[in-house]
Design an enzyme around this catalytic site. Structure first.
Site, mmCIF file in Angstrom:
data_model
loop_
_atom_site.group_PDB
_atom_site.id
_atom_site.type_symbol
_atom_site.label_atom_id
_atom_site.label_comp_id
_atom_site.label_asym_id
_atom_site.label_seq_id
_atom_site.Cartn_x
_atom_site.Cartn_y
_atom_site.Cartn_z
ATOM 1 N N HIS A 95 0.950 -1.118 -0.276
ATOM 2 C CA HIS A 95 -0.650 0.108 0.128
ATOM 3 C C HIS A 95 0.217 1.293 -0.084
ATOM 4 O O HIS A 95 1.591 1.609 1.082
ATOM 5 C CB HIS A 95 -0.260 0.128 0.874
ATOM 6 N N GLU A 118 -1.537 6.344 -0.094
ATOM 7 C CA GLU A 118 -3.451 6.395 0.067
ATOM 8 C C GLU A 118 -3.180 8.136 1.034
ATOM 9 O O GLU A 118 -3.872 8.672 0.807
ATOM 10 C CB GLU A 118 -3.701 5.293 0.630
#
Length: 340
Positions: free
Chosen positions: A197, A200
């Site tokens: 990830h 974000e």
């Protein structure tokens, strides 16, 4: 911020459910069915967590923690896996790569015990429902370097047995992707993918760092849109972003789907897959995300077919499955289309 729910079964939903796709950004515990969660909460005497409405990222993580706690027996884990894979099949998913943190499992004594159970159980569910399954071992980026290394070593021990990649999850702020560089090296040496990830809750600099570390895919990555140089790097590299628009709206990354950069990223030549992230907590499945992308973000069917192709091609599924699924996308495009 909340997101208006899709209208439910519709011609659009049926159309996109028929599109072959890989689901590359989905967290196992939060793919639980709502009725299953409510049943287990009742059996355990615990309060049902909030769904879709989260005032901040911490409250979201609290709700996720309750889902992990509900999975306190192997029987519940087996039911979860079967239901998640069955739901994937109904959504036109031909390959699912589900992420979890095995050492947080409440049903097993060790993370290794968890994977020894989860991997064959998921594969058996995949055979029953006609969906290829792969597991991503997630590193909790806030748990420190020792955890990161141990998670990568655990994943490496299960390479070729159902684990396909190492991920990196939790709050990016103060926990940069570069901190997992050594763990990623262990994963690569074992032949595993790297799918962190990034981009974000933190900005485009984290997407650039993930690219510099040789990420195979980047989960989210949407904040790259804030830096044209990073967008150009993504487009030229061919690295796929596993984008989850509803998640980004619910967690306040963007105020609405109309403000989401997915259309612009596609216009700029960035490869993107579409995922649901945490379907139970965000109130959407992967088909809903395709429908919302078409109906509320103005992305054409042709572009969404391209997202499906990117998901299949960027997955770690077997080559034969990819070939057949990509042919299925071609067939889907030749059938009647929805209005633009």
């Amino acid at each position: 911020m909340s997101l208006p729910a899709p209208a439910g079964p519709s011609p659009s939903y049926e159309r996109y459910a028929a599109l072959p796709k890989a689901h590359l950004h989905v967290h196992l515990e939060a793919a639980m069915r709502e009725d299953t969660m409510r049943q287990w909460c009742g059996e355990d005497g615990v309060e049902v967590p909030p769904l879709v409405e989260f005032p901040d990222f911490t409250r979201f993580l609290d709700a996720y923690g309750l889902l992990i706690a509900l999975l306190r027996t192997p029987e519940r884990v087996a039911r979860l896996l079967d239901e998640v894979v069955a739901d994937a099949a109904a959504q036109g998913v031909v390959a699912i790569e589900f992420a979890s943190i095995p050492d947080k499992s409440a049903a097993f004594d060790t993370a290794e015990d968890a994977l020894e159970f989860i991997l064959p159980t998921a594969a058996a569910a995949g055979r029953r429902h006609g969906v290829w399954t792969g597991a991503i071992v997630s590193i909790d980026r806030g748990a420190g370097p020792a955890h990161a290394l141990e998670a990568a070593r655990l994943a490496a021990r299960f390479a070729g047995r159902g684990v396909v990649a190492v991920g990196l999850v939790a709050d990016e702020r103060g926990n940069p992707v570069a901190g997992a560089a050594d763990a990623f090296s262990i994963a690569r040496e074992a032949g595993l993918g790297v799918v962190p990830h990034a981009g974000e809750l933190a900005g485009p600099e984290e997407v650039r760092s993930a690219l510099d570390l040789g990420a195979d895919r980047i989960q989210h990555g949407v904040r790259a849109a804030e830096d044209p140089r990073v967008v150009e790097m993504l487009a030229s590299s061919g690295v796929c972003l596993d984008v989850c628009p509803s998640s980004n709206v619910v967690l306040g990354v963007y105020p609405s789907l109309g403000d989401h950069p997915l259309p612009a990223l596609l216009d700029d030549g960035v490869r993107c897959s579409i995922g649901a992230d945490d379907p139970l907590l965000f109130g959407v499945d992967v088909v809903d995300e395709y429908v919302l992308a078409h109906e509320r973000m103005g992305i054409s069917e042709a572009r969404l077919a391209g997202c499906a192709r990117a998901s299949i091609d960027s997955s770690f599924a077997p080559a034969a499955l990819k070939r057949d699924a990509l042919a299925g996308v071609d067939d889907w495009e030749r059938t009647a289309t929805l209005p633009a």
